[in-house]
Design an enzyme around this catalytic site. Structure first.
Site, short mmCIF file in Angstrom:
data_model
loop_
_atom_site.label_atom_id
_atom_site.label_comp_id
_atom_site.label_asym_id
_atom_site.label_seq_id
_atom_site.Cartn_x
_atom_site.Cartn_y
_atom_site.Cartn_z
N HIS A 80 -3.22 4.35 -2.64
CA HIS A 80 -4.23 3.49 -1.99
C HIS A 80 -4.94 4.26 -0.89
O HIS A 80 -6.15 4.13 -0.70
CB HIS A 80 -3.57 2.24 -1.38
CG HIS A 80 -3.04 1.27 -2.39
ND1 HIS A 80 -1.69 1.04 -2.56
CD2 HIS A 80 -3.67 0.47 -3.29
CE1 HIS A 80 -1.52 0.14 -3.51
NE2 HIS A 80 -2.70 -0.22 -3.98
N SER A 85 2.69 4.18 -8.09
CA SER A 85 2.42 2.76 -8.35
C SER A 85 3.34 1.89 -7.51
O SER A 85 4.49 2.28 -7.24
CB SER A 85 2.67 2.48 -9.83
OG SER A 85 2.81 1.09 -10.07
N GLN A 130 -3.87 -13.09 -12.76
CA GLN A 130 -3.72 -11.94 -13.65
C GLN A 130 -2.26 -11.69 -14.05
O GLN A 130 -1.96 -10.69 -14.69
CB GLN A 130 -4.36 -10.69 -13.05
CG GLN A 130 -3.66 -10.12 -11.82
CD GLN A 130 -4.47 -9.01 -11.18
OE1 GLN A 130 -5.49 -9.26 -10.54
NE2 GLN A 130 -4.04 -7.76 -11.32
N LEU A 144 0.82 -1.21 0.00
CA LEU A 144 0.00 0.00 0.00
C LEU A 144 0.86 1.26 0.00
O LEU A 144 1.89 1.32 0.67
CB LEU A 144 -0.93 -0.01 1.23
CG LEU A 144 -1.88 -1.21 1.30
CD1 LEU A 144 -2.73 -1.13 2.57
CD2 LEU A 144 -2.78 -1.31 0.07
N HIS A 145 0.39 2.26 -0.75
CA HIS A 145 1.09 3.54 -0.83
C HIS A 145 0.07 4.67 -0.81
O HIS A 145 -1.14 4.43 -0.62
CB HIS A 145 1.99 3.59 -2.07
CG HIS A 145 1.31 3.14 -3.32
ND1 HIS A 145 0.20 3.77 -3.83
CD2 HIS A 145 1.54 2.09 -4.15
CE1 HIS A 145 -0.20 3.16 -4.94
NE2 HIS A 145 0.59 2.11 -5.14
O1 PAF Z 1 -5.57 -3.00 -9.41
C1 PAF Z 1 -5.25 -3.98 -8.69
O2 PAF Z 1 -4.56 -3.83 -7.67
C2 PAF Z 1 -5.71 -5.37 -9.07
O3 PAF Z 1 -5.73 -5.53 -10.44
C3 PAF Z 1 -7.06 -5.75 -8.44
C4 PAF Z 1 -8.18 -4.85 -8.92
C5 PAF Z 1 -6.96 -5.69 -6.94
C6 PAF Z 1 -7.43 -7.17 -8.84
O4 PAF Z 1 -6.47 -8.07 -8.44
#
Ligand code: PAF
Length: 281
Positions: A37, A185, A61, A33-34
């Site tokens: 977030h 990011s 993903q 987290l940064h």
């Molecule tokens: O944006 C993200 O951090 C990810 O793609 C998410 C939406 C948590 C899904 O894993």
């Protein structure tokens, strides 16, 4: 703030809040987290009463050659940051909880997931859509918050919610930037000092093209070549894609006539950075 790992426990907590008339807002994250977030959590507080954040580094993903193993995992400091930012429940399921034995159902959001990042990250949005739908089903929120740095991701999730008739309000939050413009990011942490300096070419290139747009330029080709011109000044930057597309369909366009998205993905060293700007008016 309470840390929860089991689906039954997060459901019980959410059900109780809803019985008390609270509106439940979900902020899905992959942790590390940064500040950006924290902005999502703050927005969640404005949108509802009970804020649930999730931390789950979703294997589905990531492509086989991507950074799943290297992706930063910092649960201790994430707990602190989420607590300080007013998150009520931090839901951190294990991969085995999310993808139980024999898991075989995936969500494919046709069209929107194929252009832009979908080309260089085949299967990425299938993984995102699948996990987001699963998190929605686990937490059952009234609203969910996403950052617009991942503009395409947000478009895919909006389509998913619309197509599957889900009753979830989706809120996109503007990109948070460093003083030199670089979008905040988790992956910025991969950049060494030299690469970090080079990375400022990414927002600078978008700004230059936006400036041309403001002055009346509507040709995608011209805007793209302006971005390229900037990126090429930085020897260590390798373009993955630069695209001007319709901001709703994400289909490439030649001439901008309505709301458009200028999106870019660039590799600086081994780090892939994405950024975008909406062109309208
Ligand atoms: O944006 C993200 O951090 C990810 O793609 C998410 C939406 C948590 C899904 O894993």
């Amino acid at each position: 703030m309470r840390l929860i790992k089991e689906i039954d426990d997060i459901r019980a907590a959410v059900d109780e809040a809803r019985r008390g008339g609270e509106r439940v807002v979900l902020v899905p994250t992959m942790g590390a987290l940064h500040r950006a977030h924290v902005l999502l959590f703050e927005r969640a507080r404005e949108v509802g009463d009970l804020v649930v954040a999730t931390i789950f580094v979703n294997p589905a993903q990531f492509g086989p050659d991507e950074d799943l193993d290297a992706y930063p995992r910092r649960l201790e400091s994430d707990i602190e940051k989420a607590g300080a930012a007013g998150v009520d429940y931090l839901f951190c399921p294990t991969p085995e909880t999310v993808y139980s034995d024999g898991f075989s159902t995936f969500i494919e959001v046709g069209g929107l997931g194929e252009n832009l990042c979908g080309q260089s990250r085949p299967g990425h949005f299938r993984g995102v859509a699948t996990v987001v739908l699963k998190l929605f089903n686990m937490v059952r929120p009234d609203a969910a918050i996403f950052g617009l740095k991942d503009f395409q991701q947000f478009a895919v999730i909006k389509r998913l919610v619309r197509d599957l008739n889900m009753e979830i309000e989706l809120v996109g939050v503007e990109i948070m930037r460093e003083p030199d413009g670089l979008a905040v990011s988790s992956r910025n942490g991969y950049l060494n000092a030299r690469e970090r300096e080079s990375a400022s070419v990414v927002p600078a290139s978008l700004e230059a093209a936006s400036h041309l747009f403001t002055k009346g330029e509507r040709s995608s080709e011209k805007l793209i070549s302006e971005v390229k011109k900037y990126i090429e000044k930085e020897g260590s930057a390798v373009v993955d894609y630069i695209s001007v597309c319709d901001a709703d369909s994400l289909k490439d366009i030649d001439i901008i006539e309505s709301r458009a998205l200028l999106a870019i993905a660039v590799k600086i060293g081994r780090t892939r950075l994405i950024d975008n700007v909406v062109l309208e008016g």
